[in-house]
Design a protein around this motif. Structure first.
Motif, short mmCIF file in Angstrom:
data_model
loop_
_atom_site.label_atom_id
_atom_site.label_comp_id
_atom_site.label_asym_id
_atom_site.label_seq_id
_atom_site.Cartn_x
_atom_site.Cartn_y
_atom_site.Cartn_z
N ALA A 1 28.30 50.78 41.11
CA ALA A 1 29.43 50.52 40.61
C ALA A 1 29.97 49.31 41.16
O ALA A 1 30.53 48.29 40.48
CB ALA A 1 30.52 51.78 41.30
N VAL A 2 30.05 48.80 42.37
CA VAL A 2 30.45 47.55 42.99
C VAL A 2 29.35 46.33 42.41
O VAL A 2 29.93 45.32 42.05
CB VAL A 2 30.26 47.63 44.54
N LEU A 3 28.07 46.82 42.13
CA LEU A 3 27.36 45.80 41.74
C LEU A 3 27.77 45.62 40.38
O LEU A 3 27.82 44.40 39.79
CB LEU A 3 25.75 46.26 41.71
N GLY A 4 28.02 46.56 39.57
CA GLY A 4 28.41 46.30 38.06
C GLY A 4 29.77 45.49 37.70
O GLY A 4 29.70 44.56 37.17
N THR B 1 26.67 41.12 30.49
CA THR B 1 25.81 42.36 29.87
C THR B 1 25.59 43.44 30.49
O THR B 1 25.68 44.70 30.44
CB THR B 1 24.96 41.72 28.90
N ALA B 2 24.80 42.80 31.60
CA ALA B 2 24.28 43.91 32.82
C ALA B 2 25.39 44.62 33.58
O ALA B 2 25.35 46.04 33.65
CB ALA B 2 23.39 43.21 33.67
N GLY B 3 26.41 44.04 33.90
CA GLY B 3 27.67 44.53 34.47
C GLY B 3 28.49 45.48 33.53
O GLY B 3 28.67 46.52 33.78
N LEU B 4 28.61 45.27 32.28
CA LEU B 4 29.16 46.17 31.29
C LEU B 4 28.38 47.26 31.13
O LEU B 4 29.08 48.48 30.98
CB LEU B 4 29.50 45.32 30.22
N ALA B 5 27.11 47.25 31.03
CA ALA B 5 26.10 48.51 30.94
C ALA B 5 26.15 49.14 32.13
O ALA B 5 26.25 50.38 31.82
CB ALA B 5 24.83 47.67 30.68
N ILE B 6 26.24 48.86 33.37
CA ILE B 6 26.15 49.68 34.43
C ILE B 6 27.38 50.39 34.66
O ILE B 6 27.50 51.53 34.92
CB ILE B 6 25.95 48.78 35.87
N VAL B 7 28.84 49.69 34.42
CA VAL B 7 30.03 50.06 34.51
C VAL B 7 29.94 51.16 33.45
O VAL B 7 30.87 52.16 33.61
CB VAL B 7 31.05 48.97 34.46
N GLY B 8 29.72 50.78 32.20
CA GLY B 8 30.00 51.58 31.07
C GLY B 8 29.23 52.75 31.22
O GLY B 8 29.88 54.23 30.89
N LEU B 9 28.05 53.00 32.01
CA LEU B 9 27.44 54.26 31.77
C LEU B 9 28.00 55.14 33.27
O LEU B 9 28.01 56.34 32.86
CB LEU B 9 25.75 53.99 32.53
N LEU B 10 28.32 54.35 34.02
CA LEU B 10 29.03 54.96 35.17
C LEU B 10 30.50 55.78 34.73
O LEU B 10 30.52 56.77 35.09
CB LEU B 10 29.20 54.34 36.24
N ALA B 11 31.03 54.95 33.99
CA ALA B 11 32.45 55.55 33.33
C ALA B 11 32.28 56.43 32.36
O ALA B 11 32.76 57.49 32.44
CB ALA B 11 33.28 54.40 32.66
#
Length: 288
Positions: free
Chosen positions: A267-270, A27-37
């Motif tokens: 980005a890498v963390l996500g 969930t946290a990874g998708l949130a980070i990557v989703g916001l960046l994307a």
């Protein structure tokens, strides 16, 4: 009755969201990557400016309301360049990993399921490619064909394809001994049908985990290659190129490297969080 209600899907909630809710890391990874994307896709509308636009009246300006990440030595807005640089990084990562999977997964399926001299030849080829140091491989290709984004995508894909082959081959080799594979063979199913409809779906979990990890590594590769001048070329913004260009000024203007550095980190963390959470997620899905 209670057991039947638990087995019924909740029509109001998408399946992917329910699965993601089972893993905090995903969930946290998708949130980070989703916001960046989302920021990368909406870059022209979020920034409202040209990443190469110069303003010599605001050279090396510190962060302010008008320039949240400050400006560089040419008066260019750092936030605008970071968002457009993120766009390049994500395109390179997604394109290279997708290309590596397109090449590596079918070869890994064949090597793991069929084996024999053909499978052995595929695995030895992956050994040869993986024996070359990645950066040396990229430098050699750039020296022959010249530095470009297209070459960078192809280089990273060639580096990642053997990894995709190995992961898929190991998973396929384990799955081919399952009883349902023997049943499909007894029913006369072709090898192609077995690999496509039985082996590949059940090997999806390790492939997805590896793909997520490779996304983060691809962003680091793109940043490193651009940092040494063999990737994205000026004036196109790139996170790695921004770090290289602004390194001489980081002592007096740390915001010049803080923005792209934090963006790479997030980005890498996500992607790593997604990769860390997927094994638990697939494990729970298999038990439920």
């Amino acid at each position: 009755m209670s057991e039947k209600r638990q087995l019924q899907p909740r029509s109001g909630t998408p399946v992917l969201l329910r699965m993601a809710a089972r893993s905090r890391a995903v969930t946290a990874g998708l949130a980070i990557v989703g916001l960046l994307a989302l920021a990368a896709m909406l870059a022209p509308w979020l920034t409202g400016g040209d990443p190469s636009e110069m303003d010599f009246n605001t050279i090396m300006a510190s962060p302010s309301r008008g320039h949240l990440f400050g400006t560089d030595n040419f008066g260019r807005d750092v936030l605008t360049r970071v968002i457009f640089g993120l766009q390049v990084s994500l395109v390179v990562a997604i394109s290279s990993v997708t290309l590596a999977l397109i090449v590596g997964v079918p070869l890994g399926l064949f090597a793991g399921y069929r084996g024999g001299w053909g499978g052995a030849a595929i695995m030895r080829m992956t050994d040869v490619v993986m024996a070359f140091p990645a950066i040396v491989f990229v430098v050699a290709l750039a020296g022959i064909f010249g530095a470009s984004v297209t070459l960078m995508v192809l280089s990273i894909a060639l580096i990642f394809a053997p990894i995709a082959v190995r992961v898929t081959a190991v998973a396929s080799s384990a799955i081919k001994n399952e009883l349902y594979i023997e049943g499909a063979q007894a029913r006369g199913a072709s090898h192609t049908r077995i690999m496509a409809l039985h082996i590949l779906p059940n090997a999806f979990a390790p492939i997805a985990v590896q793909a997520s990890a490779l996304m983060g590594i691809a962003i680091l590769f793109e940043s490193a290659i651009s940092f040494i001048g063999l990737g994205v070329q000026p004036p196109t913004p790139s996170l790695g190129l921004m770090l290289a260009e602004n390194r001489p000024f980081m002592g007096n203007a740390p915001w010049l490297v803080l923005g792209p550095g934090v963006c790479i980190l997030l980005a890498v963390l996500g992607f790593n969080l997604i990769g860390d959470g997927l094994p638990k997620l697939f494990g729970r899905s298999a038990r439920s």
